[in-house]
Design an enzyme around this catalytic site. Structure first.
Site, PDB file in Angstrom:
ATOM      1  N   HIS A   1       8.393   8.146  13.422  1.00 56.04           N
ATOM      2  CA  HIS A   1       8.669   8.490  12.246  1.00 56.04           C
ATOM      3  C   HIS A   1       6.646   9.208  12.330  1.00 56.04           C
ATOM      4  CE1 HIS A   1       7.170   9.257   8.441  1.00 56.04           C
ATOM      5  NE2 HIS A   1       6.621   8.148   8.273  1.00 56.04           N
TER       6      HIS A   1
ATOM      7  N   CYS B   1      10.788   6.832   4.658  1.00 54.22           N
ATOM      8  CA  CYS B   1       9.985   7.341   5.713  1.00 54.22           C
ATOM      9  C   CYS B   1      11.740   7.098   6.650  1.00 54.22           C
ATOM     10  CB  CYS B   1       9.317   6.938   6.439  1.00 54.22           C
ATOM     11  SG  CYS B   1       7.184   7.042   5.084  1.00 54.22           S
TER      12      CYS B   1
ATOM     13  N   ASN C   1       2.400  13.422   6.976  1.00 51.98           N
ATOM     14  CA  ASN C   1       3.681  13.212   6.636  1.00 51.98           C
ATOM     15  C   ASN C   1       4.252  13.299   6.537  1.00 51.98           C
ATOM     16  OD1 ASN C   1       4.964  10.749   6.070  1.00 51.98           O
ATOM     17  ND2 ASN C   1       3.773   8.403   5.899  1.00 51.98           N
TER      18      ASN C   1
HETATM   19  O1  UT7 Z   1       5.063   6.301   6.106  1.00 53.94           O
HETATM   20  C1  UT7 Z   1       5.125   4.830   6.095  1.00 53.94           C
HETATM   21  C2  UT7 Z   1       3.905   5.693   4.997  1.00 53.94           C
HETATM   22  N1  UT7 Z   1       2.095   5.326   5.646  1.00 53.94           N
HETATM   23  C3  UT7 Z   1       2.337   4.655   6.623  1.00 53.94           C
HETATM   24  O2  UT7 Z   1       2.440   4.659   7.598  1.00 53.94           O
HETATM   25  C4  UT7 Z   1       0.207   4.203   5.988  1.00 53.94           C
HETATM   26  C5  UT7 Z   1      -0.183   3.111   7.179  1.00 53.94           C
HETATM   27  N2  UT7 Z   1      -1.486   2.786   6.447  1.00 53.94           N
HETATM   28  C6  UT7 Z   1      -2.569   3.863   7.016  1.00 53.94           C
HETATM   29  O3  UT7 Z   1      -2.028   4.458   7.982  1.00 53.94           O
HETATM   30  C7  UT7 Z   1      -4.188   3.580   6.759  1.00 53.94           C
HETATM   31  O4  UT7 Z   1      -4.047   2.276   6.249  1.00 53.94           O
HETATM   32  C8  UT7 Z   1      -4.674   4.141   5.801  1.00 53.94           C
HETATM   33  C9  UT7 Z   1      -5.062   5.735   7.199  1.00 53.94           C
HETATM   34  C10 UT7 Z   1      -3.885   4.684   4.447  1.00 53.94           C
HETATM   35  C11 UT7 Z   1      -5.856   3.886   5.785  1.00 53.94           C
HETATM   36  O5  UT7 Z   1      -6.405   3.252   6.555  1.00 53.94           O
HETATM   37  P1  UT7 Z   1      -7.797   2.146   7.219  1.00 53.94           P
HETATM   38  O6  UT7 Z   1      -7.938   1.941   8.123  1.00 53.94           O
HETATM   39  O7  UT7 Z   1      -6.287   0.708   6.267  1.00 53.94           O
HETATM   40  O8  UT7 Z   1      -8.126   1.932   5.624  1.00 53.94           O
HETATM   41  P2  UT7 Z   1      -9.020   1.580   5.150  1.00 53.94           P
HETATM   42  O9  UT7 Z   1      -7.943   0.987   3.742  1.00 53.94           O
HETATM   43  O10 UT7 Z   1      -9.647  -0.346   5.084  1.00 53.94           O
HETATM   44  O11 UT7 Z   1     -10.032   1.637   4.460  1.00 53.94           O
HETATM   45  C12 UT7 Z   1     -11.728   2.078   4.678  1.00 53.94           C
HETATM   46  C13 UT7 Z   1     -12.239   2.893   3.850  1.00 53.94           C
HETATM   47  C14 UT7 Z   1     -12.453   2.302   2.044  1.00 53.94           C
HETATM   48  O12 UT7 Z   1     -13.593   2.116   2.047  1.00 53.94           O
HETATM   49  P3  UT7 Z   1     -15.071   1.138   1.818  1.00 53.94           P
HETATM   50  O13 UT7 Z   1     -13.893  -0.382   0.779  1.00 53.94           O
HETATM   51  O14 UT7 Z   1     -14.728   0.101   2.657  1.00 53.94           O
HETATM   52  O15 UT7 Z   1     -15.726   0.874   1.156  1.00 53.94           O
HETATM   53  C15 UT7 Z   1     -11.697   3.440   1.404  1.00 53.94           C
HETATM   54  O16 UT7 Z   1     -12.123   3.396   0.414  1.00 53.94           O
HETATM   55  O17 UT7 Z   1     -12.402   4.088   3.554  1.00 53.94           O
HETATM   56  C16 UT7 Z   1     -12.305   4.192   2.846  1.00 53.94           C
HETATM   57  N3  UT7 Z   1     -11.297   5.098   2.480  1.00 53.94           N
HETATM   58  C17 UT7 Z   1     -11.096   6.721   2.355  1.00 53.94           C
HETATM   59  N4  UT7 Z   1     -12.650   7.821   2.715  1.00 53.94           N
HETATM   60  C18 UT7 Z   1     -12.979   8.684   2.623  1.00 53.94           C
HETATM   61  C19 UT7 Z   1     -10.025   5.557   1.886  1.00 53.94           C
HETATM   62  N5  UT7 Z   1      -9.289   6.211   1.808  1.00 53.94           N
HETATM   63  C20 UT7 Z   1     -10.860   7.519   2.323  1.00 53.94           C
HETATM   64  C21 UT7 Z   1     -10.555   9.321   2.386  1.00 53.94           C
HETATM   65  N6  UT7 Z   1     -11.533   9.679   2.675  1.00 53.94           N
HETATM   66  N7  UT7 Z   1      -9.481  10.067   2.303  1.00 53.94           N
END
Ligand code: UT7
EC number: 2.3.1.180
Length: 325
Positions: free
Chosen positions: A252, A119, A282
């Site tokens: 980005h 990225c 993204n």
């Molecule tokens: O170019 C660089 C590339 N990457 C990035 O920029 C990504 C950087 N990270 C992020 O943007 C965030 O960490 C994410 C968007 C990937 C995730 O957001 P988060 O607020 O960190 O969520 P989390 O991983 O803490 O997940 C929270 C909950 C989990 O459920 P439990 O364990 O709390 O029950 C996940 O299983 O959200 C759940 N979850 C979803 N629910 C519905 C994860 N993905 C999804 C989904 N739909 N797509």
């Protein structure tokens, strides 16, 4: 006379198939994967993404964006003497997408190569093009970011497959008597290879390991915010400028929350941040030139504006380019 480089044209392209969050969620539900528009918008700011048709490659998207950038710069493809493509989703293992783009543009002879910094790829590519122009090796460069991330997504993993999309952005960077690119800052730290990667490879005619994207989202998020702040400050310091001198920040486009946190740390109002992630998710190396082209065509970014472009991605890689548009 000092030789500088400046952007004289921008272009972008998104493949026609657009999926809203609701449409993607409905498709994923048929595979037993549960997600929702509400979750995706709240956690990422993404509302839709574009997916390329199966027979369309990164080079096709790159050529469409490059043609627009050439037109905006008032140049013909035959004027170009350097092509750099930033991509992590090349058409082939080799040759480079840049060589394929060169041929599709109907030109030959000039150097053409890819840059692989995920990225941050466009930031790396722009810095390399700037250096080649400043040393006199090139005068009119096409610098492109192009990706078909849909090819490397694991559609059974809701934590990643809702985040990415396909697209391309391009700029023409030309030698100039007046400064365009003011400063740039590039970094990498390979100890973070495992938090964002596609670990598979080709060997003996087979794919060995998993060829789909893996990401520890929270680890990436935490690292990204700190690194984007430090590279922004380092780049400004190199040009003896401060946050107040920036007209537009073009980060980005990965997640609106990362952009908000970075803006907060830099004490920049969110109104000065170009945000297009809602429209395409993204798109990795394509996202910065894509966002820049949208902002130029919308009339937000104007000639003479000071822009800070910055990115972070797999590797880990990160960096920024400060420029006078
Ligand atoms: O170019 C660089 C590339 N990457 C990035 O920029 C990504 C950087 N990270 C992020 O943007 C965030 O960490 C994410 C968007 C990937 C995730 O957001 P988060 O607020 O960190 O969520 P989390 O991983 O803490 O997940 C929270 C909950 C989990 O459920 P439990 O364990 O709390 O029950 C996940 O299983 O959200 C759940 N979850 C979803 N629910 C519905 C994860 N993905 C999804 C989904 N739909 N797509």
């Amino acid at each position: 006379m000092t030789r500088y480089s400046r952007i004289t044209g921008t272009g972008s392209y998104l493949p026609p198939r657009r999926l809203t969050n609701a449409e993607l969620a409905a498709e994923l539900a048929t595979k037993g994967v549960e997600t929702s528009d509400e979750w995706i918008v709240e956690r990422t700011g993404i509302r839709a993404r574009h997916f390329a048709a199966p027979d369309v490659s990164s080079s096709d998207l790159a050529v469409a964006a490059a043609k627009q950038a050439l037109e905006a710069a008032g140049l013909l493809a035959s004027d170009i003497d350097l092509i750099i493509v930033a991509t992590s989703t090349p058409d082939m293992v080799f040759p480079s997408v840049a060589c394929i783009v060169q041929n599709k543009l109907g030109i030959a002879g000039c150097p053409a190569f890819d840059v692989q910094a995920v990225c941050s790829g466009f930031i790396y590519a722009l810095t390399v093009a700037d250096a080649l122009i400043k040393t006199g090796s090139a005068t009119k460069a096409l610098v492109i970011g192009a990706e078909v991330f849909s090819r490397i997504l694991d559609f059974s993993d809701r934590t990643t497959c809702v985040l990415f999309g396909d697209g391309a952005g391009a700029v023409v960077l030309q030698a100039s008597d007046t400064p365009g690119i003011l400063a740039s800052d590039l970094h990498a730290d390979g100890k973070y290879v495992g938090i964002l990667c596609v670990p598979g490879h080709v060997s003996g005619g087979q794919v060995v390991g998993d060829p789909l994207l893996k990401m520890d989202g929270q680890a990436v998020f935490k690292l990204a915010v700190g690194l984007l702040e430090s590279t922004a400050r380092a780049t400004l310091a190199k040009a003896n400028l401060s946050e107040a001198d920036i007209d537009w920040m073009i980060p980005h486009q990965a997640n609106i929350r990362i952009m908000q946190s970075t803006a907060r740390k830099l004490k920049m109002p969110l109104e000065k941040v170009i945000v297009t992630v809602d429209q395409h998710g993204n798109t990795s190396a394509a996202s910065i030139p894509l966002a820049m082209d949208v902002a130029v065509r919308d009339g937000k970014v104007k000639k003479g504006d000071t822009l800070l472009l910055e990115g972070v991605g797999g590797g880990f890689t990160w960096g920024a380019v400060l420029l006078n548009y």
